[in-house]
Design an enzyme around this catalytic site. Structure first.
Site, PDB file in Angstrom:
ATOM      1  N   ASP A  71       0.824  -1.216   0.000  1.00  0.00           N
ATOM      2  CA  ASP A  71       0.000   0.000   0.000  1.00  0.00           C
ATOM      3  C   ASP A  71       0.855   1.261   0.000  1.00  0.00           C
ATOM      4  OD1 ASP A  71       0.774  -0.680   2.680  1.00  0.00           O
ATOM      5  OD2 ASP A  71      -0.696   0.734   3.453  1.00  0.00           O
ATOM      6  N   GLU A 129      -0.152  -1.102   5.644  1.00  0.00           N
ATOM      7  CA  GLU A 129       0.936  -0.718   6.553  1.00  0.00           C
ATOM      8  C   GLU A 129       0.886   0.757   6.903  1.00  0.00           C
ATOM      9  OE1 GLU A 129       4.962   0.771   7.660  1.00  0.00           O
ATOM     10  OE2 GLU A 129       3.726   1.322   5.944  1.00  0.00           O
TER      11      GLU A 129
END
Length: 355
Positions: A71, A129
């Protein structure tokens, strides 16, 4: 989009960056990574939500974990990716180039081009994350499939300028809520302005002197900062409440309990509400696999300023370091860019060490 893991690492990084994957929207990139890894044939592959894990089974004496998150923070007019310059001055621009699709691309290349490594390998690519730790895909894998994360040493591909960065800081976010009394601004003496009361808390923060501490040979510098302030309901109301969110980055000689005790001492007389926290990780560079990798990189190791998922591996008893292409100072910036030479050098180092 189909990924070619045998492509040049720069082209592979561009392909990954051009699949938007802001936290919570990683399904497309996870699909592409899963399909590419399944296509290699020599890896066992697991999918959990938008996390993908793959591993070899070669019967080696040691297992190395290579991990990276899929991400990114929100896009800010910095996709699709683009190249500028030539040769050693060539730069790849775009969201995710540094944090951390460059590191992911390097690890995917290793998965494809080093099929007979001298250590067994586990590759971990995970979601969420960049948001609250409760949503972190690596944390979910720890809960759901801890056996898939087993290893003797882990390398997290976070940007580190191609230098081994040991351990990481812990992070704690607390909220300090100040109470006042609502009133009309024309008769303010009948109320108590909570926003004005915030000045004392801000004065403490302004006077803060960062603690510096050496842990396992690396010097960490702590941080304490207000990151958000919430207060007021209208322009004609004396605010009766204000909340200040304070972020503390603490060195790995403290656990979260010690960090919270420190904050209680700093903000004596104030009530602190913990909103988010994650433990630090000690460098662990004295462990054999870590020391061997540091020697292979050939650069003086440095401390990691910031929290990374090396802390999750540390909690599993696995020594872990940060090693990846790109300048950490460019993480989350609008001008995020990555020297392509850094990509190729990280690929060369990892391939040479593992071959």
């Amino acid at each position: 989009m189909k990924l070619d893991l045998h492509d040049d690492v720069v082209s592979l990084t561009r392909a990954l960056c051009d699949i938007p994957s802001v936290s919570g929207t990683e399904v497309a990139i996870a699909d592409a990574v899963e399909a590419a890894l399944l296509g290699l044939g020599h890896l066992e592959v697991l999918r959990d939500g938008d996390a993908v894990v793959a591993r070899t089974h070669l019967g080696r004496d040691r297992r190395i974990v290579l991990a990276g998150h899929l991400d990114t923070v929100p896009i800010k007019d910095n996709l699709p990716s683009r190249l500028t310059g030539t040769g050693d001055a060539e730069l790849l621009h775009g969201r995710g180039t540094v944090d951390m699709k460059g590191g992911v691309a390097v690890q995917l290349k290793i998965a494809a081009t080093v099929p007979e490594p001298r250590h067994d390998l586990t590759f971990v690519f995970y979601d969420n994350e960049e948001v609250a730790s409760a949503r972190n895909g690596l944390g979910r894998l720890v809960r759901h499939h801890p056996d898939w994360l087993a290893g003797d040493f882990a390398i997290l591909g976070e940007p580190s300028n191609g230098t081994v960065e040991g351990g990481c800081q812990g992070t704690m976010r607390v909220r300090i809520t100040l109470k006042g009394k609502a009133a009309h601004p024309a008769r303010a003496w009948h109320g108590i302005n909570a926003i004005h009361a915030a000045a004392d808390v801000l004065a403490i923060l302004k006077a803060y002197e960062p603690r510096r501490v050496v842990v396992d040979g690396l010097e960490y510098r702590e941080g304490l900062n207000a990151v958000q302030i919430h207060g007021g309901i209208a322009n004609n109301v004396i605010p009766d409440e204000v909340a200040i969110d304070v972020n503390h980055r603490f060195a790995p000689d403290r656990d979260p309990a010690a960090a919270y005790a420190y904050l209680q001492d700093v903000f004596k007389g104030y009530e602190l509400e913990i909103r988010d926290q994650a433990a630090a990780a000690r460098p662990g560079l004295d462990r054999p696999a870590a020391a061997e990798f540091v020697a292979a990189v050939g650069r003086e190791p440095a401390p990691k300023f910031g929290w990374t998922d090396v802390a999750r591996f540390a909690e599993l008893g696995i020594p872990a370091v940060n090693y990846g292409p790109g300048d950490p100072l460019l993480c989350h910036t609008d001008e995020e860019n990555l020297p392509t030479a850094d990509l190729r050098e990280c690929e060369r180092v990892l391939a040479a060490w593992l071959s």
